[in-house]
Design a protein around this motif. Structure first.
Motif, PDB file in Angstrom:
ATOM      1  N   THR A  48     -44.132 119.887  74.801  1.00 57.20           N
ATOM      2  CA  THR A  48     -42.500 120.217  75.353  1.00 57.20           C
ATOM      3  C   THR A  48     -41.850 120.483  73.741  1.00 57.20           C
ATOM      4  O   THR A  48     -42.087 119.960  73.262  1.00 57.20           O
ATOM      5  CB  THR A  48     -41.544 119.251  76.302  1.00 57.20           C
ATOM      6  OG1 THR A  48     -42.049 118.982  77.466  1.00 57.20           O
ATOM      7  CG2 THR A  48     -40.822 119.180  76.536  1.00 57.20           C
ATOM      8  N   ILE A  49     -41.038 121.682  73.696  1.00 55.37           N
ATOM      9  CA  ILE A  49     -40.168 121.847  72.707  1.00 55.37           C
ATOM     10  C   ILE A  49     -38.208 121.626  73.108  1.00 55.37           C
ATOM     11  O   ILE A  49     -37.837 121.838  73.587  1.00 55.37           O
ATOM     12  CB  ILE A  49     -40.727 123.014  72.234  1.00 55.37           C
ATOM     13  CG1 ILE A  49     -42.001 123.653  71.648  1.00 55.37           C
ATOM     14  CG2 ILE A  49     -39.808 123.271  71.047  1.00 55.37           C
ATOM     15  CD1 ILE A  49     -42.176 124.933  72.224  1.00 55.37           C
ATOM     16  N   THR A  50     -38.046 121.014  71.836  1.00 55.32           N
ATOM     17  CA  THR A  50     -36.548 120.841  72.629  1.00 55.32           C
ATOM     18  C   THR A  50     -36.334 121.599  70.909  1.00 55.32           C
ATOM     19  O   THR A  50     -36.401 121.749  69.602  1.00 55.32           O
ATOM     20  CB  THR A  50     -36.688 119.744  71.669  1.00 55.32           C
ATOM     21  OG1 THR A  50     -36.801 117.999  71.546  1.00 55.32           O
ATOM     22  CG2 THR A  50     -34.645 119.124  71.633  1.00 55.32           C
ATOM     23  N   LEU A  51     -35.010 123.272  72.288  1.00 53.41           N
ATOM     24  CA  LEU A  51     -34.425 123.634  71.209  1.00 53.41           C
ATOM     25  C   LEU A  51     -33.395 123.102  70.134  1.00 53.41           C
ATOM     26  O   LEU A  51     -32.803 122.551  70.759  1.00 53.41           O
ATOM     27  CB  LEU A  51     -34.006 125.194  71.971  1.00 53.41           C
ATOM     28  CG  LEU A  51     -34.785 125.450  73.388  1.00 53.41           C
ATOM     29  CD1 LEU A  51     -34.863 126.346  73.617  1.00 53.41           C
ATOM     30  CD2 LEU A  51     -36.256 126.065  72.893  1.00 53.41           C
ATOM     31  N   LEU A  56     -34.638 120.942  76.150  1.00 51.29           N
ATOM     32  CA  LEU A  56     -36.641 121.817  76.466  1.00 51.29           C
ATOM     33  C   LEU A  56     -37.020 122.313  77.205  1.00 51.29           C
ATOM     34  O   LEU A  56     -36.557 122.829  78.280  1.00 51.29           O
ATOM     35  CB  LEU A  56     -36.816 120.053  77.562  1.00 51.29           C
ATOM     36  CG  LEU A  56     -36.027 118.295  76.612  1.00 51.29           C
ATOM     37  CD1 LEU A  56     -36.187 117.452  77.655  1.00 51.29           C
ATOM     38  CD2 LEU A  56     -36.716 118.389  75.547  1.00 51.29           C
ATOM     39  N   TYR A  57     -37.898 122.516  76.243  1.00 56.39           N
ATOM     40  CA  TYR A  57     -38.282 124.362  76.726  1.00 56.39           C
ATOM     41  C   TYR A  57     -39.673 124.370  77.130  1.00 56.39           C
ATOM     42  O   TYR A  57     -40.389 123.449  76.006  1.00 56.39           O
ATOM     43  CB  TYR A  57     -38.280 125.402  75.568  1.00 56.39           C
ATOM     44  CG  TYR A  57     -39.231 126.634  76.146  1.00 56.39           C
ATOM     45  CD1 TYR A  57     -38.770 127.153  76.687  1.00 56.39           C
ATOM     46  CD2 TYR A  57     -40.344 126.634  75.516  1.00 56.39           C
ATOM     47  CE1 TYR A  57     -39.415 128.526  77.540  1.00 56.39           C
ATOM     48  CE2 TYR A  57     -41.098 128.365  75.520  1.00 56.39           C
ATOM     49  CZ  TYR A  57     -41.228 128.724  76.756  1.00 56.39           C
ATOM     50  OH  TYR A  57     -41.683 129.559  77.129  1.00 56.39           O
ATOM     51  N   VAL A  58     -40.463 123.801  77.921  1.00 57.04           N
ATOM     52  CA  VAL A  58     -42.020 124.005  78.531  1.00 57.04           C
ATOM     53  C   VAL A  58     -42.619 124.966  78.260  1.00 57.04           C
ATOM     54  O   VAL A  58     -42.980 126.503  78.747  1.00 57.04           O
ATOM     55  CB  VAL A  58     -42.245 123.086  79.997  1.00 57.04           C
ATOM     56  CG1 VAL A  58     -43.968 122.832  80.152  1.00 57.04           C
ATOM     57  CG2 VAL A  58     -41.673 121.809  79.736  1.00 57.04           C
TER      58      VAL A  58
END
Length: 86
Positions: A48-51, A56-58
């Motif tokens: 999971t990436i935090t923009l 949150l972007y999976v």
């Protein structure tokens, strides 16, 4: 009746099993099958990436063997192959 600015009908994704993985949708399972048929190694939803916005972007797929190739392309170390081009 929907108004001109309403989103229209919604479609729910259907969880789909392919191999040992349950995907969130049939489309993702189809992509996994396509990657497999082309012998491309993949990982499904690896992180999971935090923009910057805090959202949150999976990531759906991670293609670890293509990352070095994409970096080399960006640096101009290799040229892309254009199939059908002469």
């Amino acid at each position: 009746m929907p108004t001109p600015d309403s989103p229209g009908p919604s479609m729910d994704s259907v969880p789909t099993r392919y191999g040992d993985t349950t995907f969130r949708s049939r489309l993702e399972a189809d992509w996994a099958a396509t990657l497999d048929s082309n012998n491309i190694r993949w990982e499904y939803e690896p992180d999971t990436i935090t923009l910057d916005s805090g959202t949150l972007y999976v990531r759906d797929f991670w293609l670890p063997e293509l990352v070095p190739l994409m970096k080399a392309l960006r640096l101009g170390l290799v040229r892309p192959i254009m199939y059908g081009a002469r």
